[in-house]
Design a protein around this motif. Structure first.
Motif, PDB file in Angstrom:
ATOM      1  N   SER A 150       5.652  42.821 -14.878  1.00 32.46           N
ATOM      2  CA  SER A 150       6.647  43.086 -13.838  1.00 32.46           C
ATOM      3  C   SER A 150       7.857  42.201 -14.074  1.00 32.46           C
ATOM      4  N   LEU A 151       8.935  42.496 -13.360  1.00 23.74           N
ATOM      5  CA  LEU A 151      10.128  41.673 -13.457  1.00 23.74           C
ATOM      6  C   LEU A 151       9.852  40.257 -12.968  1.00 23.74           C
ATOM      7  N   SER A 152       9.066  40.145 -11.893  1.00 19.05           N
ATOM      8  CA  SER A 152       8.760  38.815 -11.362  1.00 19.05           C
ATOM      9  C   SER A 152       7.949  37.999 -12.365  1.00 19.05           C
ATOM     10  N   HIS A 153       7.042  38.664 -13.088  1.00 14.90           N
ATOM     11  CA  HIS A 153       6.251  37.987 -14.128  1.00 14.90           C
ATOM     12  C   HIS A 153       7.178  37.406 -15.194  1.00 14.90           C
ATOM     13  N   TYR A 154       8.140  38.216 -15.644  1.00 13.70           N
ATOM     14  CA  TYR A 154       9.103  37.755 -16.652  1.00 13.70           C
ATOM     15  C   TYR A 154       9.970  36.617 -16.119  1.00 13.70           C
ATOM     16  N   LEU A 155      10.514  36.798 -14.922  1.00 12.45           N
ATOM     17  CA  LEU A 155      11.418  35.793 -14.356  1.00 12.45           C
ATOM     18  C   LEU A 155      10.698  34.466 -14.130  1.00 12.45           C
ATOM     19  N   GLU A 156       9.483  34.522 -13.623  1.00 11.20           N
ATOM     20  CA  GLU A 156       8.747  33.298 -13.344  1.00 11.20           C
ATOM     21  C   GLU A 156       8.375  32.573 -14.639  1.00 11.20           C
ATOM     22  N   THR A 157       7.938  33.316 -15.643  1.00 17.54           N
ATOM     23  CA  THR A 157       7.563  32.701 -16.918  1.00 17.54           C
ATOM     24  C   THR A 157       8.752  32.026 -17.578  1.00 17.54           C
ATOM     25  N   THR A 158       9.877  32.739 -17.667  1.00 19.44           N
ATOM     26  CA  THR A 158      11.047  32.160 -18.331  1.00 19.44           C
ATOM     27  C   THR A 158      11.622  30.993 -17.528  1.00 19.44           C
ATOM     28  N   ALA A 159      11.535  31.074 -16.202  1.00 20.16           N
ATOM     29  CA  ALA A 159      12.019  29.963 -15.372  1.00 20.16           C
ATOM     30  C   ALA A 159      11.191  28.700 -15.621  1.00 20.16           C
ATOM     31  N   ILE A 160       9.882  28.870 -15.774  1.00 19.12           N
ATOM     32  CA  ILE A 160       9.017  27.726 -16.056  1.00 19.12           C
ATOM     33  C   ILE A 160       9.354  27.122 -17.417  1.00 19.12           C
ATOM     34  N   LEU A 161       9.559  27.978 -18.427  1.00 18.82           N
ATOM     35  CA  LEU A 161       9.932  27.489 -19.756  1.00 18.82           C
ATOM     36  C   LEU A 161      11.231  26.679 -19.699  1.00 18.82           C
ATOM     37  N   LYS A 162      12.200  27.204 -18.980  1.00 13.56           N
ATOM     38  CA  LYS A 162      13.476  26.505 -18.862  1.00 13.56           C
ATOM     39  C   LYS A 162      13.312  25.159 -18.174  1.00 13.56           C
ATOM     40  N   GLN A 163      12.533  25.140 -17.105  1.00  8.71           N
ATOM     41  CA  GLN A 163      12.364  23.888 -16.370  1.00  8.71           C
ATOM     42  C   GLN A 163      11.614  22.852 -17.201  1.00  8.71           C
ATOM     43  N   LEU A 164      10.576  23.279 -17.907  1.00 16.79           N
ATOM     44  CA  LEU A 164       9.827  22.338 -18.734  1.00 16.79           C
ATOM     45  C   LEU A 164      10.693  21.806 -19.876  1.00 16.79           C
ATOM     46  N   PHE A 165      11.454  22.693 -20.518  1.00 19.08           N
ATOM     47  CA  PHE A 165      12.315  22.257 -21.616  1.00 19.08           C
ATOM     48  C   PHE A 165      13.392  21.300 -21.113  1.00 19.08           C
ATOM     49  N   SER A 166      13.914  21.555 -19.922  1.00 19.03           N
ATOM     50  CA  SER A 166      14.985  20.715 -19.378  1.00 19.03           C
ATOM     51  C   SER A 166      14.556  19.262 -19.225  1.00 19.03           C
ATOM     52  N   ARG A 167      13.266  19.032 -19.087  1.00 20.12           N
ATOM     53  CA  ARG A 167      12.763  17.668 -18.915  1.00 20.12           C
ATOM     54  C   ARG A 167      12.958  16.823 -20.178  1.00 20.12           C
ATOM     55  N   PHE A 168      13.097  17.487 -21.323  1.00 20.08           N
ATOM     56  CA  PHE A 168      13.247  16.765 -22.585  1.00 20.08           C
ATOM     57  C   PHE A 168      14.710  16.554 -22.978  1.00 20.08           C
ATOM     58  N   VAL A 169      15.621  17.282 -22.327  1.00 17.84           N
ATOM     59  CA  VAL A 169      17.031  17.263 -22.743  1.00 17.84           C
ATOM     60  C   VAL A 169      17.734  16.035 -22.162  1.00 17.84           C
ATOM     61  N   GLN A 170      18.397  15.309 -23.044  1.00 20.67           N
ATOM     62  CA  GLN A 170      19.147  14.122 -22.643  1.00 20.67           C
ATOM     63  C   GLN A 170      20.637  14.370 -22.802  1.00 20.67           C
ATOM     64  N   GLU A 171      21.392  13.333 -23.133  1.00 19.90           N
ATOM     65  CA  GLU A 171      22.840  13.445 -23.204  1.00 19.90           C
ATOM     66  C   GLU A 171      23.277  14.340 -24.361  1.00 19.90           C
ATOM     67  N   GLU A 172      24.531  14.817 -24.248  1.00 20.66           N
ATOM     68  CA  GLU A 172      25.100  15.621 -25.319  1.00 20.66           C
ATOM     69  C   GLU A 172      25.299  14.767 -26.566  1.00 20.66           C
ATOM     70  N   LEU A 173      25.212  15.412 -27.703  1.00 22.35           N
ATOM     71  CA  LEU A 173      25.585  14.757 -28.940  1.00 22.35           C
ATOM     72  C   LEU A 173      27.109  14.688 -29.014  1.00 22.35           C
ATOM     73  N   PRO A 174      27.673  13.862 -29.894  1.00 22.50           N
ATOM     74  CA  PRO A 174      29.131  13.666 -29.934  1.00 22.50           C
ATOM     75  C   PRO A 174      29.885  14.862 -30.498  1.00 22.50           C
ATOM     76  N   ILE A 175      29.822  16.002 -29.794  1.00 29.82           N
ATOM     77  CA  ILE A 175      30.604  17.175 -30.141  1.00 29.82           C
ATOM     78  C   ILE A 175      31.286  17.656 -28.872  1.00 29.82           C
ATOM     79  N   ASP A 176      32.293  18.495 -29.019  1.00 25.89           N
ATOM     80  CA  ASP A 176      33.078  18.935 -27.871  1.00 25.89           C
ATOM     81  C   ASP A 176      32.524  20.245 -27.318  1.00 25.89           C
TER      82      ASP A 176
END
Length: 286
Positions: A150-176
């Motif tokens: 279902s659409l909710s299955h897709y949205l919930e799965t991808t939202a979880i992936l995004k949230q988990l990945f966001s926990r590892f992301v730190q500052e930007e590298l020195p690019i514009d």
């Protein structure tokens, strides 16, 4: 800043997820995967070796290994973990790991653990059919797609992936980031991505930006940290790595699909950037 513009263009795709316990000591050396790999250790001990460093595996910590990163795994008997294999794609062909500093180990919060379990519950039956990368990575299972009910299955799965990945992301590298998000520059990146099998001239890229060749080259290097020709070579190699790891296509076909002129040139460039021949690289898929 145009951080939100970069974020909106990242397409997350789940590939595999499961809970696994090792019944014996296990070691898998120099494994390369086209997918990013996220783990949470629930029991036991072990360690990873990648980027020249050893990372100890401990319960209640999460770990992230970027795609195409050679890694050696050492799991002690009874180590248990939840693993997620996923891909991240951007229409421009940019790699998120080249834009931001991404950690490899973080302490897992109660919410992280709940999200991982929720994702596991949402997507049963997507475990790897064999825990040895040398086996599963050489079979058709690698290209199996998730079937969302279902659409909710897709949205919930991808939202979880995004949230988990966001926990590892730190500052930007020195690019514009502002310049990268610029529409003209995005058009250039998209053109390179869509025409990677063809001859791509710097003059043509300059035309897309409505600037002179010299001015375009200076601006491109100021944004990406490398000349356009170097960027194109790296994008060709990225596509070649993906094909080597996910298909059994002969080398001649891969060379044709990635725009390298000859076999000799491709093999020389490939070894220069990876320290491996294409055949050696393919053997390490995992």
């Amino acid at each position: 800043m145009h951080i939100e513009e970069i974020g909106r263009t990242i397409n997350f795709n789940l590939k595999n997820i499961a809970h696994l316990r090792f019944s014996d000591n296990s070691a898998y050396k120099n494994i390369i995967s086209p997918f990013s790999r996220l783990y949470i250790i629930t029991e036991g001990k072990g360690h990873f070796v990648f980027d020249g460093a050893t990372t100890v595996l401990e319960p209640n910590y999460m770990y992230l290994i970027p795609s195409f990163t050679p890694c050696s795994y050492f799991f002690e008997k009874n180590l248990a973990h939840i693993y997620i294999h996923f891909s991240m794609e951007m229409p421009s062909g940019l790699n998120i790991y080249n834009l931001f500093n991404v950690l490899s180990k973080i302490s897992a919060t109660t919410l992280d653990q709940s999200l991982l379990q929720k994702c596991l519950n949402l997507n049963p039956g997507y475990e790897l059919p064999h825990h040895d990368p040398k086996i599963y990575q050489s079979k058709p299972w690698i290209n199996k797609e998730i079937t969302y009910t279902s659409l909710s299955h897709y949205l919930e799965t991808t939202a979880i992936l995004k949230q988990l990945f966001s926990r590892f992301v730190q500052e930007e590298l020195p690019i514009d980031i502002n310049k990268i998000a610029n529409n003209k520059f995005q058009n250039v990146l998209k053109f390179i991505q869509e025409n990677i099998a063809q001859e791509i001239s710097v003059s043509k890229l300059a035309e897309l930006s409505f600037t002179s060749k010299d001015h375009f080259s200076r601006v491109f290097k100021s944004i990406t940290g490398m000349p356009p020709s170097e960027f194109i070579i790296r994008k060709r190699l990225e596509k070649a790595k993906l094909l080597l790891l996910t298909t059994n296509d002969p080398l001649s076909d891969i060379i044709s699909q990635t725009g390298f002129r000859t076999t000799a040139y491709f093999c020389r460039i490939f070894k220069k950037y990876t320290s491996l021949t294409p055949e050696q690289f393919r053997k390490n898929r995992g």
